[in-house]
Design an enzyme around this catalytic site. Structure first.
Site, PDB file in Angstrom:
ATOM      1  N   LYS A 278      64.666  34.772 -31.090  1.00 54.35           N
ATOM      2  CA  LYS A 278      66.122  34.720 -31.284  1.00 54.35           C
ATOM      3  C   LYS A 278      66.729  36.131 -31.305  1.00 54.35           C
ATOM      4  CE  LYS A 278      66.493  30.192 -31.512  1.00 54.35           C
ATOM      5  NZ  LYS A 278      67.059  29.421 -30.392  1.00 54.35           N
TER       6      LYS A 278
ATOM      7  N   TYR B 125      59.387  32.971 -33.851  1.00 53.32           N
ATOM      8  CA  TYR B 125      60.710  32.354 -33.686  1.00 53.32           C
ATOM      9  C   TYR B 125      61.809  33.406 -33.845  1.00 53.32           C
ATOM     10  CZ  TYR B 125      64.645  29.176 -34.406  1.00 53.32           C
ATOM     11  OH  TYR B 125      65.850  28.528 -34.307  1.00 53.32           O
TER      12      TYR B 125
ATOM     13  N   SER C  52      71.408  30.984 -30.868  1.00 53.26           N
ATOM     14  CA  SER C  52      70.529  31.858 -31.634  1.00 53.26           C
ATOM     15  C   SER C  52      70.280  31.175 -32.970  1.00 53.26           C
ATOM     16  CB  SER C  52      71.202  33.227 -31.780  1.00 53.26           C
ATOM     17  OG  SER C  52      70.445  34.071 -32.595  1.00 53.26           O
TER      18      SER C  52
HETATM   19  N1  LIG Z   1      67.930  22.873 -36.833  1.00 50.55           N
HETATM   20  C1  LIG Z   1      67.994  24.113 -37.306  1.00 50.55           C
HETATM   21  O1  LIG Z   1      67.768  24.358 -38.504  1.00 50.55           O
HETATM   22  C2  LIG Z   1      68.359  25.240 -36.373  1.00 50.55           C
HETATM   23  C3  LIG Z   1      68.832  26.426 -36.947  1.00 50.55           C
HETATM   24  C4  LIG Z   1      69.149  27.494 -36.092  1.00 50.55           C
HETATM   25  C5  LIG Z   1      69.007  27.358 -34.727  1.00 50.55           C
HETATM   26  N2  LIG Z   1      68.529  26.187 -34.201  1.00 50.55           N
HETATM   27  C6  LIG Z   1      68.383  26.100 -32.758  1.00 50.55           C
HETATM   28  O2  LIG Z   1      69.105  24.984 -32.291  1.00 50.55           O
HETATM   29  C7  LIG Z   1      68.554  24.541 -31.054  1.00 50.55           C
HETATM   30  C8  LIG Z   1      68.420  23.041 -31.057  1.00 50.55           C
HETATM   31  O3  LIG Z   1      67.539  22.633 -32.069  1.00 50.55           O
HETATM   32  P1  LIG Z   1      67.776  21.329 -32.957  1.00 50.55           P
HETATM   33  O4  LIG Z   1      67.970  21.765 -34.356  1.00 50.55           O
HETATM   34  O5  LIG Z   1      68.780  20.444 -32.348  1.00 50.55           O
HETATM   35  O6  LIG Z   1      66.311  20.672 -32.895  1.00 50.55           O
HETATM   36  P2  LIG Z   1      65.784  19.355 -32.146  1.00 50.55           P
HETATM   37  O7  LIG Z   1      66.563  18.178 -32.589  1.00 50.55           O
HETATM   38  O8  LIG Z   1      64.331  19.357 -32.364  1.00 50.55           O
HETATM   39  O9  LIG Z   1      66.127  19.631 -30.624  1.00 50.55           O
HETATM   40  C9  LIG Z   1      65.421  20.543 -29.839  1.00 50.55           C
HETATM   41  C10 LIG Z   1      65.732  20.222 -28.395  1.00 50.55           C
HETATM   42  O10 LIG Z   1      65.135  21.215 -27.542  1.00 50.55           O
HETATM   43  C11 LIG Z   1      64.501  20.518 -26.491  1.00 50.55           C
HETATM   44  N3  LIG Z   1      63.454  21.286 -25.840  1.00 50.55           N
HETATM   45  C12 LIG Z   1      62.344  21.850 -26.377  1.00 50.55           C
HETATM   46  N4  LIG Z   1      61.604  22.440 -25.416  1.00 50.55           N
HETATM   47  C13 LIG Z   1      62.269  22.233 -24.250  1.00 50.55           C
HETATM   48  C14 LIG Z   1      62.033  22.594 -22.906  1.00 50.55           C
HETATM   49  N5  LIG Z   1      60.929  23.259 -22.523  1.00 50.55           N
HETATM   50  N6  LIG Z   1      62.949  22.235 -21.957  1.00 50.55           N
HETATM   51  C15 LIG Z   1      64.052  21.546 -22.302  1.00 50.55           C
HETATM   52  N7  LIG Z   1      64.311  21.153 -23.560  1.00 50.55           N
HETATM   53  C16 LIG Z   1      63.432  21.503 -24.519  1.00 50.55           C
HETATM   54  C17 LIG Z   1      63.970  19.253 -27.148  1.00 50.55           C
HETATM   55  O11 LIG Z   1      63.634  18.328 -26.133  1.00 50.55           O
HETATM   56  P3  LIG Z   1      62.583  17.111 -26.337  1.00 50.55           P
HETATM   57  O12 LIG Z   1      63.359  15.994 -26.995  1.00 50.55           O
HETATM   58  O13 LIG Z   1      62.122  16.792 -24.964  1.00 50.55           O
HETATM   59  O14 LIG Z   1      61.480  17.639 -27.215  1.00 50.55           O
HETATM   60  C18 LIG Z   1      65.180  18.863 -27.974  1.00 50.55           C
HETATM   61  O15 LIG Z   1      66.151  18.225 -27.176  1.00 50.55           O
HETATM   62  C19 LIG Z   1      67.233  25.304 -30.878  1.00 50.55           C
HETATM   63  O16 LIG Z   1      67.429  26.369 -29.970  1.00 50.55           O
HETATM   64  C20 LIG Z   1      66.966  25.856 -32.280  1.00 50.55           C
HETATM   65  O17 LIG Z   1      66.220  27.050 -32.225  1.00 50.55           O
HETATM   66  C21 LIG Z   1      68.219  25.125 -35.002  1.00 50.55           C
END
Ligand SMILES: NC(=O)c1ccc[n+]([C@@H]2O[C@H](COP(=O)([O-])OP(=O)(O)OC[C@H]3O[C@@H](n4cnc5c(N)ncnc54)[C@H](OP(=O)(O)O)[C@@H]3O)[C@@H](O)[C@H]2O)c1
Length: 273
Positions: A150, A146, A132
């Site tokens: 979540k 978004y 989340s």
């Molecule tokens: N970074 C933050 O500030 C933050 C804060 C709170 C929550 N989150 C959550 O953390 C999670 C991971 O994000 P992150 O920060 O690590 O960002 P990230 O580095 O951009 O990673 C996002 C990942 O999701 C994958 N993805 C997107 N659409 C997809 C699909 N249809 N099928 C399979 N994979 C898919 C991307 O794959 P590709 O490489 O193929 O695009 C990438 O591996 C997300 O759920 C995000 O909402 C992030």
């Protein structure tokens, strides 16, 4: 016997860091991603196997757990991490953009969990960890899609934990604050619609503020550690906040009157620097 975690979105950020962290801790890692053929860093690490999975693809989802079980004797943890942020004024968002946000962040998670429940029931154990966000507990302007995705995950996970407890399947939520990954770059899809006017100044101010704050954010390894805790602490705890500022903002959300909390969020989001 070595434990195994299955991770979605392991190509970057939190997913990739979690894969590396678990393998260092002696686990097997089934790292799934949309384009495993492009993955270099993880493919040569012993204990990690790559799988193709776009969480919106029915074909990819079908039997994914059985495919993994050909390589590993059991799967202990499913880490639903894949996700992206559709941001910008709601008035600008097309139906396709709204649906796409939910297809990945919500239905992708639900559909994958459907594939895993029978496996976990058969094994008589399993842990589902859904990603989340702190904004799964409150909201910020321009993040209506978004945040609502979540919030949906929060409600879904909270209800599901009651249903699956009897089968020794735990459901958990990881709630990161801002984390320094590609999320605020390539994974942020800003909705655009030239016909809708009146949001430019708000978008400039709020989105650039978000990006600035993101530069000072924790790295993804803090989330990997929290996922490990959720996977190994043997508790029935549901929510794990993580990252700089997460604890304090969620405490404020819990203890401040909603009107005051919302006022503070609005003020903070509209700050010029
Ligand atoms: N970074 C933050 O500030 C933050 C804060 C709170 C929550 N989150 C959550 O953390 C999670 C991971 O994000 P992150 O920060 O690590 O960002 P990230 O580095 O951009 O990673 C996002 C990942 O999701 C994958 N993805 C997107 N659409 C997809 C699909 N249809 N099928 C399979 N994979 C898919 C991307 O794959 P590709 O490489 O193929 O695009 C990438 O591996 C997300 O759920 C995000 O909402 C992030």
């Amino acid at each position: 016997m070595k434990k195994t975690i299955f991770i979605t979105g392991a190509s970057s950020g939190i997913g990739k860091e979690t894969a590396k962290y678990f393998v260092k801790k002696g686990w097997n890692v089934a790292a799934s991603m949309r384009s495993p053929e492009k993955e270099e860093a993880l493919k040569s690490i012993p204990g990690i196997k790559l799988y193709r999975l776009d969480v919106t693809s029915k074909e990819d989802l079908q039997n994914i757990a059985s495919v993994v079980l050909k390589d590993f004797p059991k799967i202990d943890v499913l880490f639903n991490n894949a996700g992206y942020g559709a941001v910008g004024a709601f008035e600008k968002a097309s139906n396709e953009e709204i649906r796409a946000q939910f297809e990945v962040n919500v239905f992708g998670v639900m559909n994958l969990i459907k594939e895993f429940i029978p496996v976990f029931r058969e094994q008589k154990h399993g842990i589902i960890i859904n990603t989340s966000s702190v904004v799964g507990r409150f909201t910020v302007p321009l993040y209506s899609l978004y945040c609502s995705s979540k919030w949906a995950l929060e409600g879904f996970s909270e209800a599901l934990q009651y249903e699956l407890k009897q089968f020794n399947i735990k459901v958990k939520l990881v709630e990161p604050a801002a984390i320094k990954t590609d999320f605020h770059g390539r994974s942020l899809k800003v909705v655009k619609n030239e016909k809708v006017q009146g949001y430019d100044e708000m978008e400039d101010r709020i989105l650039s503020g978000m990006r600035r704050r993101n530069d000072k954010a924790s790295g993804p390894e803090v989330v990997a550690k929290t996922v490990f805790k959720a996977a190994t602490d043997n508790s029935n705890k549901l929510r794990y906040s993580t990252g700089k500022g997460a604890g304090i903002v969620l405490k404020a959300r819990k203890f401040l009157p909603t009107r005051l909390f919302n006022k503070l969020v609005f003020k903070q989001q509209n700050r010029k620097s």
